[in-house]
Design a protein around this motif. Structure first.
Motif, PDB file in Angstrom:
ATOM      1  N   GLN A 122      13.598 -34.257  51.316  1.00 42.32           N
ATOM      2  CA  GLN A 122      13.538 -35.176  52.551  1.00 42.32           C
ATOM      3  C   GLN A 122      14.556 -35.638  52.999  1.00 42.32           C
ATOM      4  O   GLN A 122      15.008 -36.126  53.941  1.00 42.32           O
ATOM      5  CB  GLN A 122      12.484 -36.359  52.386  1.00 42.32           C
ATOM      6  N   CYS A 137      -0.863 -33.960  52.672  1.00 41.07           N
ATOM      7  CA  CYS A 137      -0.389 -35.245  52.855  1.00 41.07           C
ATOM      8  C   CYS A 137      -1.600 -36.258  53.728  1.00 41.07           C
ATOM      9  O   CYS A 137      -1.834 -37.434  53.438  1.00 41.07           O
ATOM     10  CB  CYS A 137       0.729 -35.409  53.958  1.00 41.07           C
ATOM     11  N   GLY A 139       2.495 -28.907  59.313  1.00 40.73           N
ATOM     12  CA  GLY A 139       3.593 -29.801  58.911  1.00 40.73           C
ATOM     13  C   GLY A 139       4.905 -29.295  58.299  1.00 40.73           C
ATOM     14  O   GLY A 139       5.271 -28.112  58.870  1.00 40.73           O
ATOM     15  N   CYS A 140       5.914 -29.740  57.438  1.00 43.34           N
ATOM     16  CA  CYS A 140       6.963 -29.302  57.173  1.00 43.34           C
ATOM     17  C   CYS A 140       7.451 -28.315  56.092  1.00 43.34           C
ATOM     18  O   CYS A 140       6.170 -27.519  55.555  1.00 43.34           O
ATOM     19  CB  CYS A 140       7.882 -30.575  56.790  1.00 43.34           C
ATOM     20  N   VAL A 181       5.561 -42.041  57.258  1.00 45.80           N
ATOM     21  CA  VAL A 181       4.617 -41.964  56.363  1.00 45.80           C
ATOM     22  C   VAL A 181       4.948 -41.334  55.165  1.00 45.80           C
ATOM     23  O   VAL A 181       4.432 -41.443  53.903  1.00 45.80           O
ATOM     24  CB  VAL A 181       3.195 -41.725  56.950  1.00 45.80           C
ATOM     25  N   ASN A 205       5.501 -28.252  52.922  1.00 46.19           N
ATOM     26  CA  ASN A 205       4.156 -27.987  53.018  1.00 46.19           C
ATOM     27  C   ASN A 205       3.849 -26.536  52.863  1.00 46.19           C
ATOM     28  O   ASN A 205       3.144 -25.891  52.261  1.00 46.19           O
ATOM     29  CB  ASN A 205       3.132 -28.405  54.274  1.00 46.19           C
ATOM     30  N   THR A 234      -2.226 -30.057  54.901  1.00 43.16           N
ATOM     31  CA  THR A 234      -2.181 -30.861  56.302  1.00 43.16           C
ATOM     32  C   THR A 234      -0.850 -31.740  56.239  1.00 43.16           C
ATOM     33  O   THR A 234      -0.305 -32.093  55.132  1.00 43.16           O
ATOM     34  CB  THR A 234      -3.501 -31.913  56.103  1.00 43.16           C
ATOM     35  N   VAL A 269       2.999 -40.791  51.191  1.00 41.50           N
ATOM     36  CA  VAL A 269       2.353 -39.957  50.742  1.00 41.50           C
ATOM     37  C   VAL A 269       2.698 -38.789  49.877  1.00 41.50           C
ATOM     38  O   VAL A 269       2.073 -38.142  49.130  1.00 41.50           O
ATOM     39  CB  VAL A 269       1.806 -39.010  52.025  1.00 41.50           C
ATOM     40  N   SER A 328       0.752 -35.611  57.813  1.00 40.14           N
ATOM     41  CA  SER A 328       0.456 -36.937  58.358  1.00 40.14           C
ATOM     42  C   SER A 328       1.200 -37.611  59.152  1.00 40.14           C
ATOM     43  O   SER A 328       1.090 -38.785  59.640  1.00 40.14           O
ATOM     44  CB  SER A 328      -0.133 -37.945  57.238  1.00 40.14           C
TER      45      SER A 328
HETATM   46 FE1  F3S Z   1       5.883 -33.040  55.558  1.00 34.51          FE
HETATM   47 FE2  F3S Z   1       4.036 -33.914  57.058  1.00 34.51          FE
HETATM   48 FE3  F3S Z   1       3.741 -34.169  54.728  1.00 34.51          FE
HETATM   49  S1  F3S Z   1       6.052 -33.621  57.581  1.00 34.51           S
HETATM   50  S2  F3S Z   1       5.938 -34.401  53.955  1.00 34.51           S
HETATM   51  S3  F3S Z   1       3.536 -32.559  55.615  1.00 34.51           S
HETATM   52  S4  F3S Z   1       3.470 -35.760  56.301  1.00 34.51           S
END
Ligand code: F3S
Ligand code: SAH
Ligand code: SF4
Length: 463
Positions: free
Chosen positions: A213, A81, A9-10, A177, A13, A45, A181, A47
């Motif tokens: 974000q 997430c 993820g981003c 999403v 995370n 993780t 989350v 999502s």
């Molecule tokens: Fe980031 Fe994925 Fe959660 S982009 S905020 S880790 S759903």
């Protein structure tokens, strides 16, 4: 305990994982880089697309199998997430999973590991967003604030660090999403952010990246006064020891021009703007609930370029959003050409259960067509990126060295004696490869640019 943590993820995370690892180390645990030797295997993780979740399902399948053979070890944990979104399903499908911990409870991981050691399944998630009272988010905010501010800086490692400016998101783009989350959008107290940054300087950090974000919507109410991103940047810029400041990700709607004005006057704020458009078609943007038009978006880019010379701009695109016609898609290709991005992150639309798009719009662009649009947009972007990078050939760029390049490990003899191929980044976030001593990692080096591809620059250290 030996602990393995894999992060998907981003950048949010990545930051959460770094804070968690710092805490676990401080508590005496050993962090290992292979799941096979670990007593606890954790996944932080994402999502945002189905593919990201499928990867975790397959990892969990493997680890749970290993656990059945290995007499109850390793401890298996799902963080982040996906834990928040799919707690019930994970618990049911994977009896071997010991810890399910959402992003708002991540500060409790130490205690959850203790509980799991006592053979009890640990479930720590927030109630689903629509039913969650705001005060629960407020409680989480107070806990998480303590988590951020007390981060062990010695273990930060390296000259770069992420710093949270905002949690959550309230924008509710119809495909996304994240608001479900990560909870409601909350900005951090600027005094706490500055304090954290000063501590990071003590740990050797020279470059910070503020995370949110929609980081340009940063807003802290201080009595009657509103502190925005422009004010936060102005507070951070004078901090001694910090040389570079970045902020990601930006939301193009209602982008406060005061940010551009302050930015132009602050020497440490880098010439880099990540501001995703998502689509080049106004019709698709409306269906996405992105509250701006392409004309407004291009106006923002023009204003930013005018205020901040040598600005490099990065974007995100989704291809194959429900109802996206060939004409809409071509509008995205046009936007990539007109925006002159340094790079774009391009994704195929993936319906996410519970979002407005998944509930109300048919996923009607066939997979093969999404793949074609993805490849075509990428090809357009690559050409634009190549031209963007080419323009820097002949210039001298300040590079913050990250370390030996992946190639250096494979071809150690391609560089002169005592040197390896290093990579680092310019203020505009361009990747640069050049030969130098490995001890330059974490230092600034001036590099004369001699070559360019779509992805990166090559050069020579200049004295
Ligand atoms: Fe980031 Fe994925 Fe959660 S982009 S905020 S880790 S759903
Ligand atoms: N807050 C950031 C992005 C967070 S998600 C922003 O608004 O810019 C990162 C990227 O994933 C998004 O920019 C979008 O391009 C992509 N994305 C989000 N949801 C998606 C989905 N359902 N399918 C495909 N891509 C998606
Ligand atoms: Fe998702 Fe939109 Fe929020 Fe970005 S701004 S996290 S795309 S809802």
């Amino acid at each position: 305990m030996k602990i393995y943590l894999e992060t998907m993820g981003c950048q949010m995370n990545k930051l959460d994982s770094e804070l968690v690892l710092g805490r676990l180390r401080a508590a005496g645990h050993e962090i290992v880089d292979a799941a096979a030797t670990a007593d606890a295997v954790l996944y932080n993780t994402c999502s945002v697309r189905r593919h990201a979740e499928e990867k975790v399902f397959s990892r969990l399948g493997e680890q749970c199998k290993r656990k059945r053979r290995g007499g109850g070890r390793p401890i298996v944990g799902v963080l982040g997430c996906m834990a928040q979104r799919l707690a019930g399903e994970l618990a049911q499908k994977f009896p071997g999973v010991d810890i399910i911990c959402g992003p708002s409870e991540i500060d409790r991981l130490g205690e959850l590991l203790e509980g799991a050691l006592a053979e009890q399944r640990q479930l720590a998630i927030a109630p689903p967003r629509p039913q969650r009272p705001r005060e629960l988010d407020d409680q989480a905010r107070r806990r998480l604030e303590a988590f951020d501010i007390s981060r062990p800086v010695a273990s930060a490692g390296g000259a770069q660090a992420f710093v949270r400016a905002q949690r959550g998101c309230d924008n509710f783009c119809t495909y996304c999403v994240v608001p479900y989350v990560r909870g409601s959008e909350q900005s951090r107290d600027p005094a706490a952010v500055c304090q954290e940054v000063r501590r990071l300087v003590d740990g050797g950090v020279k470059e910070i990246t503020l995370l949110g974000q929609a980081v340009n919507q940063y807003a802290w109410r201080d009595g009657g006064r509103q502190v925005g991103l422009a004010d936060l940047l102005a507070m951070l810029d004078p901090i001694a020891g910090i040389e570079r400041i970045r902020f990601v990700t930006n939301y193009p709607g209602h982008f406060d021009r005061a940010i551009l004005q302050v930015w132009a006057a602050l020497p440490k704020v880098c010439e880099y703007l990540h501001v995703p458009a998502q689509s080049g078609s106004d019709r698709v943007l409306r269906a996405m609930n992105r509250r701006y038009t392409i004309a407004e978006y291009l106006d923002l880019l023009a204003a930013a370029r005018q205020m901040v010379p040598n600005l490099s701009i990065a974007g995100d695109f989704i291809v194959g959003f429900p109802g996206e016609t060939e004409e809409d898609f071509q509008a995205s290709c046009d936007l990539v050409r007109r925006a002159g991005y340094k790079n774009s992150f391009i994704f195929r639309y993936s319906p996410r259960e519970g979002t407005v798009a998944a509930r109300t719009l048919a996923d009607d662009v066939p997979a093969a067509e999404k793949a074609r649009r993805n490849a075509e947009l990428l090809a357009v972007q690559n050409e634009v990126s190549r031209v963007h990078h080419q323009r820097l050939v002949g210039s001298v760029q300040q590079v913050l060295v990250e370390g030996p390049s992946v190639r250096a490990h494979k071809q150690p003899r391609s560089a002169p004696p005592g040197t390896v191929q290093l990579t680092g980044r310019t203020r505009g976030d361009h990747i640069v490869a050049f030969d130098g001593a490995p001890s330059l990692a974490g230092q600034f080096v001036n590099v004369r640019v001699t070559g360019a591809t779509a992805l990166a620059l090559t050069g020579e250290a200049s004295v």
